[in-house]
Write a protein that holds these residues in place. Sequence first.
Motif, mmCIF file in Angstrom:
data_model
loop_
_atom_site.group_PDB
_atom_site.id
_atom_site.type_symbol
_atom_site.label_atom_id
_atom_site.label_comp_id
_atom_site.label_asym_id
_atom_site.label_seq_id
_atom_site.Cartn_x
_atom_site.Cartn_y
_atom_site.Cartn_z
ATOM 1 N N ARG A 1 5.481 1.686 -11.605
ATOM 2 C CA ARG A 1 4.375 2.569 -11.975
ATOM 3 C C ARG A 1 3.060 2.065 -11.400
ATOM 4 N NH1 ARG A 1 3.668 4.332 -18.163
ATOM 5 N NH2 ARG A 1 5.650 5.335 -17.582
ATOM 6 N N GLU A 2 2.866 0.744 -11.443
ATOM 7 C CA GLU A 2 1.620 0.165 -10.923
ATOM 8 C C GLU A 2 1.485 0.393 -9.427
ATOM 9 O OE1 GLU A 2 -0.635 -4.188 -10.634
ATOM 10 O OE2 GLU A 2 1.262 -3.989 -11.726
ATOM 11 N N GLU A 3 2.560 0.128 -8.686
ATOM 12 C CA GLU A 3 2.532 0.332 -7.240
ATOM 13 C C GLU A 3 2.417 1.806 -6.888
ATOM 14 O OE1 GLU A 3 1.817 -2.055 -5.381
ATOM 15 O OE2 GLU A 3 3.553 -3.281 -4.792
ATOM 16 N N SER A 4 3.090 2.659 -7.659
ATOM 17 C CA SER A 4 3.025 4.111 -7.416
ATOM 18 C C SER A 4 1.591 4.614 -7.555
ATOM 19 C CB SER A 4 3.929 4.855 -8.403
ATOM 20 O OG SER A 4 5.288 4.538 -8.181
ATOM 21 N N LYS A 5 0.918 4.144 -8.593
ATOM 22 C CA LYS A 5 -0.474 4.552 -8.811
ATOM 23 C C LYS A 5 -1.349 4.090 -7.654
ATOM 24 C CE LYS A 5 -4.226 4.273 -12.189
ATOM 25 N NZ LYS A 5 -4.647 3.726 -13.503
ATOM 26 N N HIS A 6 -1.132 2.871 -7.183
ATOM 27 C CA HIS A 6 -1.922 2.355 -6.066
ATOM 28 C C HIS A 6 -1.680 3.163 -4.796
ATOM 29 C CE1 HIS A 6 -4.194 -0.576 -3.772
ATOM 30 N NE2 HIS A 6 -3.194 -0.690 -2.925
ATOM 31 N N ILE A 7 -0.420 3.496 -4.547
ATOM 32 C CA ILE A 7 -0.057 4.254 -3.342
ATOM 33 C C ILE A 7 -0.674 5.647 -3.357
ATOM 34 C CG2 ILE A 7 1.868 5.334 -2.108
ATOM 35 C CD1 ILE A 7 3.564 2.886 -3.040
ATOM 36 N N VAL A 8 -0.533 6.334 -4.486
ATOM 37 C CA VAL A 8 -0.936 7.746 -4.564
ATOM 38 C C VAL A 8 -2.417 7.923 -4.892
ATOM 39 C CG1 VAL A 8 -0.521 9.947 -5.739
ATOM 40 C CG2 VAL A 8 1.403 8.428 -5.202
ATOM 41 N N LYS A 9 -2.913 7.180 -5.877
ATOM 42 C CA LYS A 9 -4.289 7.372 -6.332
ATOM 43 C C LYS A 9 -5.311 6.617 -5.479
ATOM 44 C CE LYS A 9 -3.966 10.016 -10.035
ATOM 45 N NZ LYS A 9 -4.705 11.316 -10.144
ATOM 46 N N VAL A 10 -4.997 5.365 -5.132
ATOM 47 C CA VAL A 10 -5.963 4.546 -4.392
ATOM 48 C C VAL A 10 -5.874 4.790 -2.889
ATOM 49 C CG1 VAL A 10 -6.742 2.195 -3.904
ATOM 50 C CG2 VAL A 10 -5.905 2.785 -6.193
ATOM 51 N N LEU A 11 -4.662 4.700 -2.337
ATOM 52 C CA LEU A 11 -4.488 4.881 -0.895
ATOM 53 C C LEU A 11 -4.345 6.348 -0.488
ATOM 54 C CD1 LEU A 11 -2.036 1.926 -0.124
ATOM 55 C CD2 LEU A 11 -4.528 1.972 0.070
ATOM 56 N N ARG A 12 -4.147 7.212 -1.491
ATOM 57 C CA ARG A 12 -4.020 8.664 -1.258
ATOM 58 C C ARG A 12 -2.886 9.001 -0.283
ATOM 59 N NH1 ARG A 12 -8.250 11.120 -3.642
ATOM 60 N NH2 ARG A 12 -10.123 9.881 -4.062
ATOM 61 N N LYS A 13 -1.770 8.316 -0.445
ATOM 62 C CA LYS A 13 -0.607 8.594 0.386
ATOM 63 C C LYS A 13 0.132 9.821 -0.146
ATOM 64 C CE LYS A 13 -0.928 4.997 3.166
ATOM 65 N NZ LYS A 13 -1.095 5.135 4.643
ATOM 66 N N ARG A 14 0.801 10.523 0.756
ATOM 67 C CA ARG A 14 1.526 11.747 0.403
ATOM 68 C C ARG A 14 2.943 11.720 0.982
ATOM 69 N NH1 ARG A 14 -1.846 11.620 -2.681
ATOM 70 N NH2 ARG A 14 -3.565 13.064 -3.087
ATOM 71 N N GLU A 15 3.769 12.718 0.588
ATOM 72 C CA GLU A 15 5.109 12.820 1.148
ATOM 73 C C GLU A 15 5.043 12.872 2.667
ATOM 74 O OE1 GLU A 15 4.126 14.608 -1.426
ATOM 75 O OE2 GLU A 15 5.618 14.424 -3.027
ATOM 76 N N GLY A 16 5.909 12.093 3.315
ATOM 77 C CA GLY A 16 5.944 12.042 4.770
ATOM 78 C C GLY A 16 5.167 10.888 5.363
ATOM 79 N N ASP A 17 4.285 10.271 4.568
ATOM 80 C CA ASP A 17 3.530 9.124 5.060
ATOM 81 C C ASP A 17 4.433 7.884 5.154
ATOM 82 O OD1 ASP A 17 1.252 10.622 5.267
ATOM 83 O OD2 ASP A 17 0.326 9.862 3.430
ATOM 84 N N THR A 18 4.057 6.969 6.028
ATOM 85 C CA THR A 18 4.836 5.749 6.244
ATOM 86 C C THR A 18 4.276 4.590 5.416
ATOM 87 O OG1 THR A 18 5.420 6.431 8.498
ATOM 88 C CG2 THR A 18 5.607 4.076 7.970
ATOM 89 N N LEU A 19 5.177 3.812 4.827
ATOM 90 C CA LEU A 19 4.808 2.601 4.104
ATOM 91 C C LEU A 19 5.654 1.439 4.605
ATOM 92 C CD1 LEU A 19 4.649 3.771 0.353
ATOM 93 C CD2 LEU A 19 2.722 3.391 1.900
ATOM 94 N N HIS A 20 5.093 0.247 4.583
ATOM 95 C CA HIS A 20 5.827 -0.959 4.920
ATOM 96 C C HIS A 20 5.907 -1.848 3.685
ATOM 97 C CE1 HIS A 20 4.511 0.416 8.926
ATOM 98 N NE2 HIS A 20 5.627 -0.153 9.347
ATOM 99 N N LEU A 21 7.057 -2.454 3.487
ATOM 100 C CA LEU A 21 7.217 -3.327 2.326
ATOM 101 C C LEU A 21 8.127 -4.500 2.671
ATOM 102 C CD1 LEU A 21 10.200 -2.817 0.649
ATOM 103 C CD2 LEU A 21 9.168 -0.571 0.527
ATOM 104 N N THR A 22 8.048 -5.533 1.835
ATOM 105 C CA THR A 22 8.903 -6.705 1.994
ATOM 106 C C THR A 22 9.527 -7.053 0.648
ATOM 107 O OG1 THR A 22 8.999 -9.022 2.690
ATOM 108 C CG2 THR A 22 7.005 -8.329 1.558
ATOM 109 N N ASN A 23 10.681 -7.705 0.710
ATOM 110 C CA ASN A 23 11.306 -8.184 -0.528
ATOM 111 C C ASN A 23 11.025 -9.663 -0.762
ATOM 112 O OD1 ASN A 23 12.885 -9.330 1.438
ATOM 113 N ND2 ASN A 23 14.792 -8.338 0.834
ATOM 114 N N GLY A 24 10.174 -10.248 0.088
ATOM 115 C CA GLY A 24 9.842 -11.657 -0.060
ATOM 116 C C GLY A 24 10.907 -12.593 0.465
#
Length: 237
Positions: free
Chosen positions: A20-43
């Motif tokens: 939920r925390e990451e989702s809020k950051h992605i959508v509300k702060v970064l304003r990302k939408r469907e189709g946008d690209t994200l990069h992530l790591t599992n550490g």
Amino acid sequence: MHLFFHPEVTENDREVRFSREESKHIVKVLRKREGDTLHLTNGKSWIFETEITLAEPNNCSARILSAEKEPPAPYHLHLAVAPTKMNDRYEWFLEKATEIGIQEITPVICDHSERKVIKSERFQRVIQSALKQSLHTRFPVLNEPVSFKDFIKKGHSEAKFIAHCEDSMPKKLLSRSLQKAISATILIGPEGDFSEEEIEVAMKAGWEPVSLGNSRLRTETAAIVACHTAALINEEE
């Protein structure tokens, strides 16, 4: 590029769902939408390229497009650092060491340690934030606190150093003792330094005494100097 951290995702997954925390950051702060690209790591050295399939503030998910494992670092650095009296100083060390590229950290309780209680969960969050900020893909190992005497007894790296400020005891500069592409453990003492007894115990156990220079450094500063010294030595052509 923004890098997100998701410890559960593996190279075999095809989809990822964010907290939920990451989702809020992605959508509300970064304003990302469907189709946008994200990069992530599992550490765990993996980096994933994903495409957002659901962009809701409390429930963001993405399809994994590719997964690539980065090569391991040419060296392994384990810093064993006494907790600082002020917690924020140790957190600063954790943040900067993660940015530089530390592989392993152990809080060591020494004779002169003023702080003996460690907030590991808080430290993990600091490391996670620094990992994402610096775009690293390997989450440093943060071990549980251990007493100096117990730590000395354990098996360690091929190179073992204790950095101390005692003028009456011989020591060489770390930069002249540390070799490239090796596994090394470096002990950093608390405010007030290691006790003479601790230094002697370490030397008898095969730890090489070293200096970090002529300046008298705070614990957290000394740890960063040691970390950066190792990184520079391993970046030399």
